[in-house]
Design an enzyme around this catalytic site. Structure first.
Site, mmCIF file in Angstrom:
data_model
loop_
_atom_site.group_PDB
_atom_site.id
_atom_site.type_symbol
_atom_site.label_atom_id
_atom_site.label_comp_id
_atom_site.label_asym_id
_atom_site.label_seq_id
_atom_site.Cartn_x
_atom_site.Cartn_y
_atom_site.Cartn_z
ATOM 1 N N ASP A 1 119.867 71.923 87.188
ATOM 2 C CA ASP A 1 119.743 70.932 86.121
ATOM 3 C C ASP A 1 120.022 71.451 84.707
ATOM 4 O O ASP A 1 120.956 71.013 84.029
ATOM 5 C CB ASP A 1 118.360 70.277 86.178
ATOM 6 C CG ASP A 1 117.216 71.280 86.277
ATOM 7 O OD1 ASP A 1 117.487 72.493 86.299
ATOM 8 O OD2 ASP A 1 116.048 70.847 86.333
ATOM 9 N N GLU B 1 107.865 63.905 93.567
ATOM 10 C CA GLU B 1 108.683 65.105 93.414
ATOM 11 C C GLU B 1 110.031 64.964 94.112
ATOM 12 O O GLU B 1 111.025 65.524 93.672
ATOM 13 C CB GLU B 1 107.946 66.330 93.962
ATOM 14 C CG GLU B 1 106.966 66.953 93.007
ATOM 15 C CD GLU B 1 107.637 67.636 91.823
ATOM 16 O OE1 GLU B 1 107.738 68.872 91.812
ATOM 17 O OE2 GLU B 1 108.078 66.919 90.895
ATOM 18 N N THR C 1 115.291 72.659 76.713
ATOM 19 C CA THR C 1 114.901 71.985 77.956
ATOM 20 C C THR C 1 113.397 71.810 78.047
ATOM 21 O O THR C 1 112.912 70.996 78.826
ATOM 22 C CB THR C 1 115.430 72.761 79.178
ATOM 23 O OG1 THR C 1 115.340 71.942 80.343
ATOM 24 C CG2 THR C 1 114.642 74.050 79.402
ATOM 25 N N GLU D 1 110.495 64.511 82.405
ATOM 26 C CA GLU D 1 111.935 64.262 82.327
ATOM 27 C C GLU D 1 112.271 62.783 82.201
ATOM 28 O O GLU D 1 113.204 62.404 81.481
ATOM 29 C CB GLU D 1 112.645 64.862 83.552
ATOM 30 C CG GLU D 1 112.784 66.369 83.526
ATOM 31 C CD GLU D 1 111.512 67.095 83.895
ATOM 32 O OE1 GLU D 1 111.423 68.319 83.673
ATOM 33 O OE2 GLU D 1 110.575 66.427 84.409
ATOM 34 N N GLU E 1 110.952 80.765 83.243
ATOM 35 C CA GLU E 1 109.812 80.038 82.684
ATOM 36 C C GLU E 1 109.321 80.683 81.395
ATOM 37 O O GLU E 1 108.959 79.986 80.437
ATOM 38 C CB GLU E 1 108.665 79.980 83.715
ATOM 39 C CG GLU E 1 108.990 79.219 84.980
ATOM 40 C CD GLU E 1 109.113 77.714 84.756
ATOM 41 O OE1 GLU E 1 108.855 77.254 83.627
ATOM 42 O OE2 GLU E 1 109.469 77.010 85.706
#
Length: 896
Positions: free
Chosen positions: A240, A334, A438, A352, A93
């Site tokens: 991902d 989610e 991302t 996304e 993160e």
């Protein structure tokens, strides 16, 4: 303009109420400071007391043409942000949000400076901070494998005594594989190669550890040994952005090895994981087996990546499926199941889906995607907007909020929504000169030629030869690849427009497309009937075996290798998934207590109480205390699966029918149409009894069952035969269907009590006394209720879908109170009958109808104790009952 207003609302509230805290808490209008708020677990690892939201938003300000605000924000970051805090943060993160945010801010800052109007004072301060942070992340890479620890202390690193981290053994694939863009950009910007070297080493290790036969990677990996800890593979959470960074690393750095790796993985994804429009996790060692029956919202990025790859058709299909889910729930939950029910109800305002919408619009020019974007904007304003910003959804089903506004909402959501609607003249720079990380941070493409200190040649491995031209070593340009023909995308979306409300169609294979023939619709779990020979043949083709268990349940087992073809194997997997979901849905249904069937006619007079399984449709007997009373009648056909042919015999009576052949709800509708006032379903598994097998609840058929207004109860074979024997002996048998057994005063209230019952008070008292004595001699197992048993909700009849399949563990049941006795004898002041054991939703199946026949079961009374049809004096009735009670007691002892 609407997007700009929404951004201003979120950003200004963060700056006013939260800065310099990491994030805004929009419900309480204050900043979230780690350590001052209750811990949220791993979610808080993104917070490092470094004004996370402001750093994450820097380049968004420039994209939205807010250059003055950007200049002020950069000055605040330089002046206020401290990166040397004694705090443990997530390497992943911190890299994508903070390091990426600083690099993105630096990229647009030097661009503005070159234009000559803004940022003339800027001298690379953000880059210096990025380099400082990069060095603080490097200790995490101190492993033999080169995979980083998942967490690092910004002040003390990993192994320092005061670091409070460094004991972890596992990390997710995305956590270790989503570093190359930021680290390589940092190396290219600064000329310090160590960052790119470390990120490459981590990627190389993951590539070497891929499962060689499937070319898939797992979700989590041991950072020391390289062993896969979680061996399921998909394109959602945990993996991902690993795939995303392989392709984008090729775009940014020009290294063919990254594209070769991506294409190898992509081939495996489309071979095993992609089941258009679904993307389902599989096992890396057995990629034809699905690992779970739900999808998480993070996979919504994948259609956008497919656009960048150039594979437009599956991108459109998956995106449309996701959009249908959003239209149903307002936001993307989610996680949601393969039949599009909510699995995890939260929605933290993830971007996304907006990202993929933007890329699809760029690729197709289809205005449909502008309408999708408008829907997103409307839902955000209608459901998520609060006075101090935008609040995450705690539950998309109820619309409840969570006091949370993650930094990625400002970093990504508004960036993609603005770009979706912006014209070229609305931009102060050419967005095509940059690649998105991302976290949607901007890195300039010219970095591919800057400070190249790393050899592009990778000689450590060989790559799979891919014949399909779809996997050429090229990177498509969205401006020229796809024609601006909206009908192209519409023709792909059309079959999926009702995918959520109806059923999910199977995607057409490449071979079928080339032949121009569509696929036959696969067998759905809800439609399956074990008595249908065609269905059994389809199961066989799909490699699915049907096993009858001794207790009457049925188990389904699938072996993909036994399927007739790979497509049949895929259909079999999908069928099993549906069956699992159907079984799971049944277990989650409301659990009801068992009910009572009380025989009230002569010579029983309410003393025989049969414990019955309830139904989750029809009359709720707990709300109708009087219950439903009537004479019983056997219907024709006995299975009740078609129109009743003897309605005159059934009208105003309680219908008896056999279990099997169709769904319970269908039986109920047929007898209700014939005029029945209630129904009793008798198990078709000979010898079954609530003494030895658990009862279960009868659920609906997956449709609205409000049209069923009569009560429906279920009896096992042994208890059902008590009624059938009484019919053969006495013809007219009256029963009471109720939530619990009634005493005789209640049963005969308002009715004429037979003379032989009230012949004399002395006889009544004598009867009650003896009856009480007989009851006192019952075995202990009848007196005390047993421990709680499991109850499963059955949605279908044994020869219909979900009930007939025990997928996996057949004993996965839901709790309900239970009693060991299926038959009880009510005294003058009875208690409610103990609920019978409830349970398995997997019954046996009888392939053909059969009329009730005389059976010699354990419940048949002794021949010398047979009741007579003529009216008997009270002494005779009492004597008969004494023998019957003794017979029941002996029967129970024998069974034990």
């Amino acid at each position: 303009n609407q997007v700009l207003e929404m951004f201003d609302h979120a950003y200004s509230n963060y700056m006013e109420h939260a800065y310099p805290a990491d994030e805004l808490m929009p419900l309480t209008c204050r900043g979230r400071v780690r350590g001052q708020e209750p811990s949220r677990g791993d979610v808080d690892d993104a917070l490092g007391k470094f004004s996370l939201t402001l750093i994450d938003t820097l380049d968004t300000l420039v994209v939205l043409n807010k250059t003055k605000e950007f200049e002020e924000a950069v000055k605040k970051v330089i002046k206020d942000v401290n990166l040397d805090n004694d705090i443990v943060v997530s390497v992943f993160e911190t890299n994508i949000r903070v390091l990426g945010g600083l690099l993105g801010g630096h990229s647009v800052a030097i661009m503005l400076k070159e234009k000559g109007e803004y940022m003339q004072w800027y001298n690379g301060e953000l880059l210096h901070m990025a380099k400082e942070l990069g060095y603080k992340l490097l200790p995490a890479f101190n492993t033999t494998s080169g995979l980083p620890y998942p967490r690092v202390n910004l002040k003390f690193g990993v192994r320092h005594p005061e670091a409070r981290t460094g004991t972890e053994t596992d990390t997710c694939t995305a956590c270790a594989g989503t570093l190359i863009l930021e680290f390589a950009a940092l190396s290219r910007f600064t000329g310090t190669s160590i960052f790119e070297e470390y990120a490459r080493k981590a990627l190389d290790f993951i590539w070497e550890k891929r499962q060689r036969s499937s070319n898939l990677v797992g979700v989590t990996i041991n950072i020391h040994t390289g062993d896969w800890v979680r061996k399921d593979s998909g394109v959602g959470a945990g993996i991902d952005s690993y795939y995303e960074y392989l392709l984008k690393a090729y775009v940014l750095l020009g290294d063919d090895s990254f594209l070769e790796r991506f294409n190898t993985h992509y081939d495996a994804i489309m071979r095993y994981i992609s089941q258009p429009p679904l993307l389902l996790d599989v096992h890396i060692h057995k990629p034809t087996l699905n690992a779970r029956t739900w999808m998480d919202s993070l996979l919504a990025f994948f259609p956008g990546l497919q656009v960048l790859k150039g594979d437009i058709r599956p991108a459109i299909e998956t995106h449309e499926m996701l959009y249908q889910v959003i239209k149903k729930h307002n936001f993307l939950p989610e996680a949601f199941t393969t039949d599009f029910r909510v699995h995890w109800a939260q929605h933290p305002l993830r971007p996304e889906f907006a990202e993929s919408t933007y890329f699809l619009y760029k690729a197709t020019g289809d205005p449909y995607y502008l309408e999708v974007g408008k829907t997103l904007i409307e839902n955000l304003n209608k459901y998520a907007r609060v006075p101090c910003g935008f609040a995450a959804m705690k539950d998309v089903r109820t619309g409840s909020h969570e006091d949370r506004m993650d930094s990625f909402f400002l970093a990504e959501m508004f960036k993609y929504l603005y770009l979706l609607f912006a014209d070229k003249e609305d931009m102060i720079f050419d967005i095509e000169d940059y690649i998105f990380t991302t976290e949607a941070h901007l890195l300039p493409l010219w970095l591919s030629t800057a400070n190249q200190t790393i050899s592009k040649k990778n000689t450590s491995t060989e790559y799979t030869e891919l014949d399909d031209s779809n996997f050429d070593w090229t990177c498509p340009n969205t401006q020229i690849l796809f024609p601006n023909d909206p009908m192209f995308a519409q023709s792909i979306r059309e079959p999926l427009k009702n995918v959520v409300d109806k059923s999910c169609p199977r995607g057409i294979s490449r071979a079928e497309e080339s032949l121009g023939s569509g696929p036959k619709p696969p067998l759905r779990a809800r439609d399956f009937m074990a008595s249908n020979p065609e269905h059994l043949e389809i199961l066989k083709k799909m490699g699915v075996s049907l096993i009858h268990l001794k207790d009457g349940r049925v188990q389904l087992v699938q072996h993909a290798v036994q399927a007739a073809s790979s497509l049949d194997a895929e259909d079999g997997l999908r069928f099993m998934q549906e069956m699992i979901e159907l079984s799971s849905q049944q277990q989650k249904e409301q659990q009801l207590p068992p009910r009572a069937v009380q025989i009230v006619s002569h010579p029983f007079f309410g003393r025989v109480v049969l414990t019955a399984g309830p139904a989750q449709f029809g009359m709720d007997l707990s709300k109708h205390k009087a219950g439903t009373r009537g004479f019983v009648a056997t219907i024709k056909p006995y299975n009740g699966c078609s129109e009743i042919t003897n309605p005159e015999a059934v009208k105003e009576k309680i219908a008896l029918m056999q279990r099997g052949q169709c769904m319970f709800a269908e039986k109920a509708r047929n007898i209700q149409k014939a005029g029945a006032i209630g129904g009793i379903v008798i198990d078709d598994n000979e010898g079954s009894s609530s003494d030895t097998a658990p009862l279960f609840q009868m659920a609906g058929d997956g449709k609205n069952t409000d049209d069923i207004t009569i009560p429906m109860l279920f009896l096992f074979n042994k208890e059902g035969n008590i009624i059938l024997d009484a019919i053969r002996e006495y013809e007219a048998v009256e029963v009471l269907l109720s939530d619990k057994a009634k005493d005789r005063a209640t049963i005969f209230k308002g009715k004429m009590i037979p003379n032989y019952i009230i012949d004399s008070n002395l006889e009544m008292e004598n009867m009650d006394q003896k009856s009480s004595e007989n009851d006192s001699h019952k075995p202990n197992s009848e007196e005390a209720p047993s421990e709680s048993q499991d109850a499963g909700a059955v949605s279908e009849e044994p020869d219909g879908g979900g009930e007939s399949s025990a997928v996996g563990d057949p004993d996965l049941l839901s709790p309900a109170s239970a009693d060991s006795a299926g038959v009880s004898v009510a005294d003058q002041d009875p208690h409610a009958p103990g609920p019978a054991e409830a349970g398995a939703p997997e019954p046996a199946c009888t392939p053909e109808d059969s009329q009730p026949q005389e059976q010699n079961t354990q419940t048949e009374p002794n021949s010398k104790a047979r009741w007579e049809r003529t009216v008997q004096p009270m002494e005779s009735i009492l004597a008969d009952w004494t023998e019957d009670i003794e017979a029941f007691e002996m029967m129970e002892k024998d069974e034990l």
